[in-house]
Design a protein around this motif. Structure first.
Motif, PDB file in Angstrom:
ATOM      1  N   GLY A  53       0.707  -1.355   0.026  1.00  0.00           N
ATOM      2  CA  GLY A  53       0.033  -0.002  -0.021  1.00  0.00           C
ATOM      3  C   GLY A  53       0.979   1.313  -0.069  1.00  0.00           C
ATOM      4  N   MET A  54       0.320   2.392  -0.328  1.00  0.00           N
ATOM      5  CA  MET A  54       0.929   3.522  -0.309  1.00  0.00           C
ATOM      6  C   MET A  54      -0.011   4.774  -0.419  1.00  0.00           C
ATOM      7  SD  MET A  54       1.578   3.305  -4.470  1.00  0.00           S
ATOM      8  CE  MET A  54       1.585   1.664  -3.934  1.00  0.00           C
ATOM      9  N   GLY A  55       0.427   6.106  -0.084  1.00  0.00           N
ATOM     10  CA  GLY A  55      -0.286   7.487  -0.086  1.00  0.00           C
ATOM     11  C   GLY A  55      -1.010   7.397  -1.354  1.00  0.00           C
ATOM     12  N   ALA A  56      -2.432   7.986  -1.211  1.00  0.00           N
ATOM     13  CA  ALA A  56      -3.292   8.322  -2.485  1.00  0.00           C
ATOM     14  C   ALA A  56      -2.841   9.522  -3.046  1.00  0.00           C
ATOM     15  CB  ALA A  56      -4.712   8.220  -2.130  1.00  0.00           C
ATOM     16  N   ALA A  57      -1.678   9.831  -3.298  1.00  0.00           N
ATOM     17  CA  ALA A  57      -1.231  11.120  -4.203  1.00  0.00           C
ATOM     18  C   ALA A  57      -0.711  10.563  -5.428  1.00  0.00           C
ATOM     19  CB  ALA A  57      -0.135  11.941  -3.128  1.00  0.00           C
ATOM     20  N   ILE A  58      -0.945  11.405  -6.717  1.00  0.00           N
ATOM     21  CA  ILE A  58      -0.439  11.022  -7.794  1.00  0.00           C
ATOM     22  C   ILE A  58       1.299  10.961  -7.933  1.00  0.00           C
ATOM     23  CG2 ILE A  58      -0.559  13.253  -8.790  1.00  0.00           C
ATOM     24  CD1 ILE A  58      -1.786  11.797 -11.249  1.00  0.00           C
ATOM     25  N   SER A  59       1.766  11.867  -7.247  1.00  0.00           N
ATOM     26  CA  SER A  59       3.204  12.264  -7.221  1.00  0.00           C
ATOM     27  C   SER A  59       3.695  10.743  -6.674  1.00  0.00           C
ATOM     28  CB  SER A  59       3.719  13.151  -6.340  1.00  0.00           C
ATOM     29  OG  SER A  59       3.239  13.076  -5.281  1.00  0.00           O
ATOM     30  N   THR A  60       3.030  10.232  -5.464  1.00  0.00           N
ATOM     31  CA  THR A  60       3.317   9.077  -4.866  1.00  0.00           C
ATOM     32  C   THR A  60       3.429   8.002  -5.643  1.00  0.00           C
ATOM     33  OG1 THR A  60       2.799   9.932  -2.625  1.00  0.00           O
ATOM     34  CG2 THR A  60       3.294   7.714  -2.609  1.00  0.00           C
ATOM     35  N   LEU A  61       2.078   7.782  -6.363  1.00  0.00           N
ATOM     36  CA  LEU A  61       1.980   6.759  -7.326  1.00  0.00           C
ATOM     37  C   LEU A  61       3.099   6.642  -8.480  1.00  0.00           C
ATOM     38  CD1 LEU A  61      -1.985   6.850  -7.700  1.00  0.00           C
ATOM     39  CD2 LEU A  61      -0.541   5.610  -5.978  1.00  0.00           C
ATOM     40  N   ARG A  62       3.539   7.774  -8.952  1.00  0.00           N
ATOM     41  CA  ARG A  62       4.469   7.892  -9.956  1.00  0.00           C
ATOM     42  C   ARG A  62       5.907   7.555  -9.580  1.00  0.00           C
ATOM     43  NH1 ARG A  62       1.592  13.080 -12.982  1.00  0.00           N
ATOM     44  NH2 ARG A  62       0.208  12.067 -14.056  1.00  0.00           N
ATOM     45  N   ARG A  63       6.292   7.958  -8.416  1.00  0.00           N
ATOM     46  CA  ARG A  63       7.544   7.524  -7.738  1.00  0.00           C
ATOM     47  C   ARG A  63       7.495   6.271  -7.493  1.00  0.00           C
ATOM     48  NH1 ARG A  63       7.490  11.091  -4.546  1.00  0.00           N
ATOM     49  NH2 ARG A  63       6.532  10.112  -2.510  1.00  0.00           N
ATOM     50  N   HIS A  64       6.247   5.436  -6.863  1.00  0.00           N
ATOM     51  CA  HIS A  64       6.281   3.959  -6.912  1.00  0.00           C
ATOM     52  C   HIS A  64       6.484   3.065  -8.204  1.00  0.00           C
ATOM     53  CE1 HIS A  64       5.038  -0.079  -5.112  1.00  0.00           C
ATOM     54  NE2 HIS A  64       4.203  -0.069  -6.340  1.00  0.00           N
ATOM     55  N   MET A  65       6.113   3.870  -9.215  1.00  0.00           N
ATOM     56  CA  MET A  65       5.982   3.205 -10.671  1.00  0.00           C
ATOM     57  C   MET A  65       7.676   3.124 -11.080  1.00  0.00           C
ATOM     58  SD  MET A  65       3.129   5.091 -12.977  1.00  0.00           S
ATOM     59  CE  MET A  65       4.174   4.549 -14.218  1.00  0.00           C
ATOM     60  N   LYS A  66       8.372   3.893 -10.672  1.00  0.00           N
ATOM     61  CA  LYS A  66       9.902   3.786 -10.996  1.00  0.00           C
ATOM     62  C   LYS A  66      10.781   3.112  -9.996  1.00  0.00           C
ATOM     63  CE  LYS A  66       9.290   8.531 -13.065  1.00  0.00           C
ATOM     64  NZ  LYS A  66       9.653   9.938 -13.046  1.00  0.00           N
ATOM     65  N   GLY A  67      10.373   2.562  -8.928  1.00  0.00           N
ATOM     66  CA  GLY A  67      11.047   1.695  -8.142  1.00  0.00           C
ATOM     67  C   GLY A  67      11.542   0.602  -8.598  1.00  0.00           C
ATOM     68  N   LYS A  68      12.436   0.004  -8.054  1.00  0.00           N
ATOM     69  CA  LYS A  68      13.126  -1.211  -8.586  1.00  0.00           C
ATOM     70  C   LYS A  68      12.178  -2.353  -8.558  1.00  0.00           C
ATOM     71  CE  LYS A  68      18.043   0.065  -8.012  1.00  0.00           C
ATOM     72  NZ  LYS A  68      19.345  -0.430  -7.417  1.00  0.00           N
ATOM     73  N   THR A  69      11.556  -2.592  -7.361  1.00  0.00           N
ATOM     74  CA  THR A  69      10.558  -3.865  -6.787  1.00  0.00           C
ATOM     75  C   THR A  69       9.322  -3.819  -7.757  1.00  0.00           C
ATOM     76  OG1 THR A  69      11.036  -3.440  -4.487  1.00  0.00           O
ATOM     77  CG2 THR A  69       9.289  -4.640  -5.254  1.00  0.00           C
ATOM     78  N   HIS A  70       8.921  -2.562  -7.942  1.00  0.00           N
ATOM     79  CA  HIS A  70       7.761  -2.334  -9.255  1.00  0.00           C
ATOM     80  C   HIS A  70       8.070  -2.813 -10.619  1.00  0.00           C
ATOM     81  CE1 HIS A  70       3.578  -1.133 -10.239  1.00  0.00           C
ATOM     82  NE2 HIS A  70       4.295  -0.787 -11.557  1.00  0.00           N
ATOM     83  N   VAL A  71       9.289  -2.277 -10.859  1.00  0.00           N
ATOM     84  CA  VAL A  71       9.689  -2.548 -12.340  1.00  0.00           C
ATOM     85  C   VAL A  71      10.200  -4.324 -12.511  1.00  0.00           C
ATOM     86  CG1 VAL A  71      11.564  -2.253 -13.899  1.00  0.00           C
ATOM     87  CG2 VAL A  71      10.729  -0.386 -12.986  1.00  0.00           C
ATOM     88  N   ALA A  72      10.592  -4.772 -11.438  1.00  0.00           N
ATOM     89  CA  ALA A  72      10.701  -6.203 -11.715  1.00  0.00           C
ATOM     90  C   ALA A  72       9.427  -6.784 -11.640  1.00  0.00           C
ATOM     91  CB  ALA A  72      11.671  -6.601 -10.202  1.00  0.00           C
ATOM     92  N   GLY A  73       8.451  -6.599 -10.721  1.00  0.00           N
ATOM     93  CA  GLY A  73       7.119  -7.128 -10.677  1.00  0.00           C
ATOM     94  C   GLY A  73       6.447  -7.126 -12.133  1.00  0.00           C
ATOM     95  N   GLU A  74       6.647  -5.830 -12.879  1.00  0.00           N
ATOM     96  CA  GLU A  74       6.037  -5.525 -14.123  1.00  0.00           C
ATOM     97  C   GLU A  74       6.679  -6.552 -15.207  1.00  0.00           C
ATOM     98  OE1 GLU A  74       6.435  -1.597 -15.024  1.00  0.00           O
ATOM     99  OE2 GLU A  74       4.175  -1.262 -14.848  1.00  0.00           O
ATOM    100  N   ASN A  75       7.974  -6.812 -14.950  1.00  0.00           N
ATOM    101  CA  ASN A  75       8.684  -7.641 -16.010  1.00  0.00           C
ATOM    102  C   ASN A  75       8.277  -9.094 -15.772  1.00  0.00           C
ATOM    103  OD1 ASN A  75      10.144  -5.471 -16.942  1.00  0.00           O
ATOM    104  ND2 ASN A  75      11.841  -5.812 -15.649  1.00  0.00           N
ATOM    105  N   ARG A  76       7.962  -9.732 -14.403  1.00  0.00           N
ATOM    106  CA  ARG A  76       7.638 -10.703 -14.208  1.00  0.00           C
ATOM    107  C   ARG A  76       6.259 -11.177 -14.922  1.00  0.00           C
ATOM    108  NH1 ARG A  76       9.922 -10.191  -9.089  1.00  0.00           N
ATOM    109  NH2 ARG A  76       7.877  -9.530  -8.120  1.00  0.00           N
ATOM    110  N   ALA A  77       5.413 -10.171 -14.697  1.00  0.00           N
ATOM    111  CA  ALA A  77       3.905 -10.253 -15.119  1.00  0.00           C
ATOM    112  C   ALA A  77       4.030 -10.330 -16.693  1.00  0.00           C
ATOM    113  CB  ALA A  77       3.036  -8.934 -14.701  1.00  0.00           C
ATOM    114  N   LYS A  78       4.898  -9.572 -17.308  1.00  0.00           N
ATOM    115  CA  LYS A  78       4.899  -9.208 -18.772  1.00  0.00           C
ATOM    116  C   LYS A  78       5.446 -11.088 -19.336  1.00  0.00           C
ATOM    117  CE  LYS A  78       5.577  -4.596 -19.299  1.00  0.00           C
ATOM    118  NZ  LYS A  78       6.345  -3.569 -19.768  1.00  0.00           N
ATOM    119  N   TRP A  79       6.400 -11.471 -18.544  1.00  0.00           N
ATOM    120  CA  TRP A  79       6.984 -12.734 -18.810  1.00  0.00           C
ATOM    121  C   TRP A  79       6.068 -13.851 -18.945  1.00  0.00           C
ATOM    122  CZ3 TRP A  79       7.909 -17.163 -16.063  1.00  0.00           C
ATOM    123  CH2 TRP A  79       8.628 -18.281 -16.827  1.00  0.00           C
ATOM    124  N   LYS A  80       5.188 -13.793 -17.633  1.00  0.00           N
ATOM    125  CA  LYS A  80       4.134 -14.948 -17.395  1.00  0.00           C
ATOM    126  C   LYS A  80       3.037 -14.639 -18.409  1.00  0.00           C
ATOM    127  CE  LYS A  80       1.202 -16.961 -13.680  1.00  0.00           C
ATOM    128  NZ  LYS A  80       0.878 -16.676 -12.231  1.00  0.00           N
TER     129      LYS A  80
END
Length: 676
Positions: A39-66
């Motif tokens: 979970g995270m704060g409901a601010a659009i800047s917080t969401l965009r910062r989370h998108m660029k994080g290493k954990t989120h990027v790795a999760g997106e790659n796993r989802a695309k591969w699956k």
């Protein structure tokens, strides 16, 4: 402040936030990422910062591969690579090679076939090999257990201790496999004896381990019909042993002491009647040459002079006395060269006690007589030993072979006319009324020829002493056979009737009109109609088979009998072949676990017992292609889950089944390359 901003439903439609963004149902000021499970704060800047994080990027790659894996079918190149990998692992396990060869073999194939995409993509190391063996062993064990839940079987056990002093119990099963229409021997498990108890190899602990193994695999004890092991007191004792507990929990079970172990003990006890110098000579000669290249090369010159083959001296096993025969045979073959060699060495190395001792023994004429006697008598025991080490059925041969061996030995020192008058089992080898004079004891043609040599012909004292000692050897051997084998055992006598020549003999129906007595002695084997079994048994000699069946092996005989049909194309024999095959599946020795656990590569003795057990279970399963689609699915799914990586090694079930079934076929190479 951003922490007080509320979640906007419009964000869910934005492409940059799809498909991972979700509302936090419990708090309107919080957002939730379905990929990161956070979970995270409901601010659009917080969401965009989370998108660029290493954990989120790795999760997106796993989802695309699956998603790509689920949507696209497996490519042929990956299927062929999986096939090659599983085939390589099967080859290493089946041929008893050290698992460390997996990586260099893969590298060798990459260098040998640089133009092959399959060879270049083949990559396997010890970690992957261990995981493959884990999956294969589980698959083979589960497939075997599923068969034992519906088939009657016998258990064969033996204890083994590796160089790490880990003591294990090898549990093998022998059963008639209806699917493959043959009698199989497979390893069910290999259990650490001290895993759950510190009491070790007591009868109670071994019983609990075996019963626990059956319960773990959901195999009913009601299907157990036979048990075989060596004659150790904790296993075969009348009271408080493993077998006493098996008889109580499985009434009617057939217990066999290993015939091979028993014959070894008979010969070992009889050997005490011969001078120790004979065995000492064999061991001393081997020790003299074993660690000296100079002595071996010098001895080759004497072998050339005597026109003998340049054979090496053989080592006599300390624990298997019957193995002494090969060493005795080699000593006698090289006797002339040895005598010349040690005569020359005795003159050079007068102070070397071992040389002088060997030379004196080689000059002793009585020792060569004893060795020639051993070379005459030991093959008779060894031939029986080798016969009952076969994996093919042998229970129908026990009665005749043991009685023939006993009769041969007794006739060497007893009067033939006395033997004819008295039943073989009633002869007391110690009774001198049966004995011939000592000078007439038969010790073999080679020994008699030695007695006629000029050096011994005039020395009657040495001849009589040799004959007296050899006579004691024969008497002791005969007594030990009667002590360890029941020459008139009913089970052995009745099962001998299942031998094809006997089964087809119409005269046998006079003394054995039915198999009722055998069914009563083996109550766990047959639960059908006794009258039907008797009718088929009685009409068997008069049935006209398409081919001559009298020379068939017992198992092949009853397999072919089961396929015989009458004029209406109905099966002529329905219960007799099945009953006979169940009887033939009873074990007569525990040579199979000994060969399986002791005849392994030396490197495996340094392995932990768990991977070692996996290798052995996999090896038996691969040799029999003991796999099914369901068990393969489960094993491969667990394997891929345990890897927890993006490597696409799913083994592709069809290819894996083909690989395992082709390990021992001539079509392996052809089908392998047609797949790629």
């Amino acid at each position: 402040m951003s922490s007080k901003a509320k979640f906007q439903d419009a964000w869910l439609t934005k492409p940059e936030f799809q498909p991972w963004l979700a509302r936090d149902d419990g708090d309107s000021t919080r957002a939730y990422c379905t990929l990161c499970k956070a979970g995270m704060g409901a601010a659009i800047s917080t969401l965009r910062r989370h998108m660029k994080g290493k954990t989120h990027v790795a999760g997106e790659n796993r989802a695309k591969w699956k998603a790509a894996q689920d949507s696209s079918p497996p490519s042929p190149s990956l299927s062929a690579t999986g096939f090659a990998t599983i085939l390589l692992c099967c080859f290493i396990a089946e041929h008893n090679l050290p698992f460390t060869l997996a990586e260099p073999l893969a590298e060798l194939q990459r260098r040998m076939f640089p133009d092959s995409d399959i060879a270049q993509s083949l990559n396997i190391k010890r970690t992957k090999f261990n995981e493959v063996m884990k999956a294969l062993s589980k698959m083979a064990s589960e497939d075997l257990a599923s068969k034992l839940r519906t088939n009657k079987f016998s258990i064969i056990v033996d204890e083994t201790t590796d160089v790490n002093t880990t003591k294990c119990l090898a549990v093998l099963v022998k059963y008639y496999d209806k699917e493959r229409d043959c009698i199989e021997v497979s390893m069910l498990d290999m259990i650490d004896i001290f895993q759950s108890s510190i009491v070790g190899s007591t009868g109670e602990n071994l019983y609990e381990l075996i019963v626990g193994c059956l319960q773990y695999h959901n195999i009913p004890l009601e299907n157990l019909i036979g048990f075989a092991a060596d004659g150790a007191a904790n296993i075969m004792g009348e009271q408080n042993s493993l077998c006493s507990r098996l008889r109580a929990s499985a009434p009617g079970i057939t217990i066999f002491k290993c015939i091979c172990h028993s014959l070894h003990l008979c010969a070992s006890e009889a050997a005490k009647c011969l001078p120790r110098q004979c065995e000492d000579l064999i061991r001393n000669v081997y020790s003299f040459f074993s660690h000296s290249a100079k002595r071996k090369n010098q001895f080759k010159d004497f072998q050339k002079i005597c026109n003998l083959k340049p054979h090496k001296m053989l080592h006599a096993s300390q624990t298997r006395w019957l193995s002494l025969h090969q060493a005795v045979e080699r000593i006698l073959e090289q006797w002339e060269a040895l005598l010349l060699y040690f005569k020359s060495k005795e003159a050079e190395d007068l102070r070397l006690l071992s040389t002088y001792d060997i030379f004196c023994k080689l000059q002793d004429k009585s020792i060569i007589c004893y060795l020639k006697f051993l070379n005459f008598i030991l093959p008779k025991c060894n031939n029986i030993n080798l016969l009952f080490q076969r994996q093919t059925p042998t229970i129908h041969l026990v009665y005749k072979e043991i009685r023939d061996l006993y009769q041969q030995i007794v006739l060497m020192f007893c009067k033939p006319d006395s033997i004819k008058r008295v039943p073989l089992e009633n002869i007391d080898p110690r009774d001198e009324h049966f004995h011939v004079p000592t000078c007439q004891v038969w010790l073999g043609s080679a020994v008699n020829g030695e007695f006629q040599s000029p050096a011994l012909k005039s020395n009657l004292y040495v001849i009589l002493d040799v004959k007296e000692r050899c006579k004691k050897f024969l008497i002791t051997l005969s007594l030990e056979i009667t002590k360890r084998f029941h020459l008139n055992d009913k089970v052995w006598k009745l099962t001998a009737a299942l031998n094809p020549p006997s089964a087809l003999d119409c005269n046998l129906r006079v003394s054995m009109p039915s198999l009722d007595e055998l069914v009563q002695l083996l109550p766990r084997l047959y639960e059908g109609n006794i009258s039907t079994l008797a009718d088929e048994w009685r009409c068997l000699p008069w049935h006209e088979f398409k081919n001559d069946m009298s020379n068939c092996e017992a198992m092949e005989f009853y397999k072919k009998m089961a396929k015989e049909v009458n004029q209406e194309q109905n099966k002529k024999f329905t219960v007799l072949p099945q009953f006979a095959l169940q009887v033939l599946s009873l074990p007569t020795s525990n040579a199979d676990p000994w060969k399986g656990t002791h005849a392994t590569h030396a490197d495996r003795n340094f392995m932990a017992w768990v991977p070692r057990a996996r290798l052995l279970v996999s090896r038996y399963g691969i040799q029999q292609s003991a796999v099914t689609q369901a068990s393969l699915d489960a094993a491969m799914a667990e394997f891929c889950a345990s890897r927890n990586c993006s490597w696409r090694f799913t083994f592709f079930h069809k290819d894996c089944l083909v690989a395992l079934s082709l390990v021992q076929t001539d079509a392996m190479c052809k089908d392998f390359w047609s797949l790629g």
